[in-house]
Write an enzyme that holds these catalytic residues in place. Structure first.
Site, PDB file in Angstrom:
ATOM      1  N   CYS A 112     -23.724  -5.781  -3.459  1.00  0.00           N
ATOM      2  CA  CYS A 112     -22.682  -6.345  -2.595  1.00  0.00           C
ATOM      3  C   CYS A 112     -22.883  -5.975  -1.126  1.00  0.00           C
ATOM      4  CB  CYS A 112     -21.290  -5.973  -3.116  1.00  0.00           C
ATOM      5  SG  CYS A 112     -20.047  -7.157  -2.573  1.00  0.00           S
ATOM      6  N   HIS A 220     -21.107  -7.598  -8.545  1.00  0.00           N
ATOM      7  CA  HIS A 220     -20.911  -6.198  -8.924  1.00  0.00           C
ATOM      8  C   HIS A 220     -21.265  -5.970 -10.381  1.00  0.00           C
ATOM      9  CE1 HIS A 220     -18.931  -4.472  -5.335  1.00  0.00           C
ATOM     10  NE2 HIS A 220     -18.698  -5.739  -5.093  1.00  0.00           N
ATOM     11  N   GLU A 222     -22.204  -3.279 -11.704  1.00  0.00           N
ATOM     12  CA  GLU A 222     -21.832  -1.924 -12.153  1.00  0.00           C
ATOM     13  C   GLU A 222     -20.497  -1.903 -12.896  1.00  0.00           C
ATOM     14  OE1 GLU A 222     -21.237  -3.004  -9.114  1.00  0.00           O
ATOM     15  OE2 GLU A 222     -19.142  -2.364  -8.807  1.00  0.00           O
TER      16      GLU A 222
HETATM   17  N1  LIG Z   1     -17.452  -5.895   2.999  1.00  0.00           N
HETATM   18  C1  LIG Z   1     -18.460  -6.806   2.558  1.00  0.00           C
HETATM   19  C2  LIG Z   1     -19.071  -6.284   1.266  1.00  0.00           C
HETATM   20  C3  LIG Z   1     -18.194  -6.529   0.095  1.00  0.00           C
HETATM   21  C4  LIG Z   1     -18.187  -5.471  -0.976  1.00  0.00           C
HETATM   22  O1  LIG Z   1     -19.053  -4.619  -1.102  1.00  0.00           O
HETATM   23  N2  LIG Z   1     -17.124  -5.553  -1.726  1.00  0.00           N
HETATM   24  C5  LIG Z   1     -16.737  -4.523  -2.607  1.00  0.00           C
HETATM   25  C6  LIG Z   1     -15.264  -4.330  -2.465  1.00  0.00           C
HETATM   26  C7  LIG Z   1     -14.829  -3.104  -3.186  1.00  0.00           C
HETATM   27  C8  LIG Z   1     -13.342  -2.859  -3.076  1.00  0.00           C
HETATM   28  O2  LIG Z   1     -12.698  -3.497  -2.234  1.00  0.00           O
HETATM   29  O3  LIG Z   1     -12.883  -1.983  -3.821  1.00  0.00           O
HETATM   30  C9  LIG Z   1     -17.924  -8.204   2.360  1.00  0.00           C
HETATM   31  O4  LIG Z   1     -16.694  -8.349   2.301  1.00  0.00           O
HETATM   32  O5  LIG Z   1     -18.707  -9.130   2.213  1.00  0.00           O
END
Ligand SMILES: N[C@@H](CCC(=O)NCCCC(=O)O)C(=O)O
Length: 252
Positions: A112, A220, A222
């Site tokens: 991500c 994601h 994971e």
């Molecule tokens: N901020 C970037 C990457 C998005 C990302 O890694 N999302 C995970 C979110 C986890 C959470 O909010 O708990 C984008 O928005 O593209």
């Protein structure tokens, strides 16, 4: 052979009135239970992290997701308040670590925010608020207090034939989750597209002519790594690459 170790750079998160170096448990759980590796969490430092000192001691690198965004100045853009929140300490830790891991052929899985850092580290750019672009689906995380709903599997992506991830996932449609408002805009010269969404959003990449496993995914894997087949297979494939690297390192 002792269990291989994967470096996982932290975020800086603020709670209980102070800042913390933090990694969400789902990443560690997937690495330990599915990839069958150990994880060492790397502090997010604006200065002071030595990528080679870290990489000399590990057998892989996993770059996690995060609600923060890569600072636009790192890909030649002006930063607007709406482009945040930012995490400069994380950026300063991950971008050199990504570049050095690729140079050294150390297995690298970027998730991500991680695929976005991979693209920026190699010279690409990002688009923000992609859901506002014509024809682009809303990839943002569902609004819910329930994290299982936030990370629900709800979007088809299409894995390209002959891609690195096709080795684990097969080619064609798989179903994934989606929690992002940014995406790759100009793809870095050394990256090749491995999977796309129906709206054309780049959903997975790999490093061209990489010495080792070097993959980024926008979804994601994971979160459901123990129960969802594509998620599990991706982490198993990453674990296989890490163990192969660890074996060569042990011989050396
Ligand atoms: N901020 C970037 C990457 C998005 C990302 O890694 N999302 C995970 C979110 C986890 C959470 O909010 O708990 C984008 O928005 O593209």
């Amino acid at each position: 052979m002792s269990k291989p170790i994967v470096a996982v750079p932290a975020d800086i998160r603020a709670f209980d009135g102070t800042d913390w170096h933090s990694v969400q448990v789902q990443y560690v759980r997937a690495a330990v239970k599915v990839a069958d590796v150990m994880t060492f969490i790397i502090p997010a430092l604006e200065q002071g992290n030595d990528s080679d000192a870290i990489l000399d001691r590990v057998d892989g690198v996993m770059i996690t997701g995060s609600a923060t965004n890569v600072h636009p100045s790192l890909y030649g853009r002006e930063a607007r308040p709406e482009d945040g929140p930012f995490d400069p300490a994380r950026d300063a830790t991950t971008l050199p670590l990504i570049r050095r891991a690729i140079e050294r052929g150390i297995p690298l899985l970027c998730i991500c925010r991680g695929i976005q850092e991979l693209n920026v580290a190699l010279g690409g750019t990002l688009a923000s608020e992609i859901q506002e672009q014509p024809g682009i689906w809303d990839h943002r995380k569902p609004v819910s207090p329930d994290r299982d709903v936030m990370y629900s599997i709800r979007q088809p992506v299409y894995v390209k034939e002959g891609s690195c991830i096709a080795r684990a996932l097969g080619t064609g449609e798989i179903q994934v989750n989606s929690l992002h408002r940014q995406a790759i805009s100009d793809i870095a010269p050394r990256l090749q597209v491995e999977a796309t969404a129906e709206d054309g959003t780049i959903e997975a990449v790999s490093v061209i002519d990489a010495r080792g496993y070097a993959v980024g995914v926008q979804w994601h894997p994971e979160y459901w790594a123990e129960t969802d087949t594509p998620s599990r297979r991706l982490f198993e494939d990453f674990g296989k690459a890490v163990r192969a690297y660890a074996a060569t390192r042990a011989k050396a």
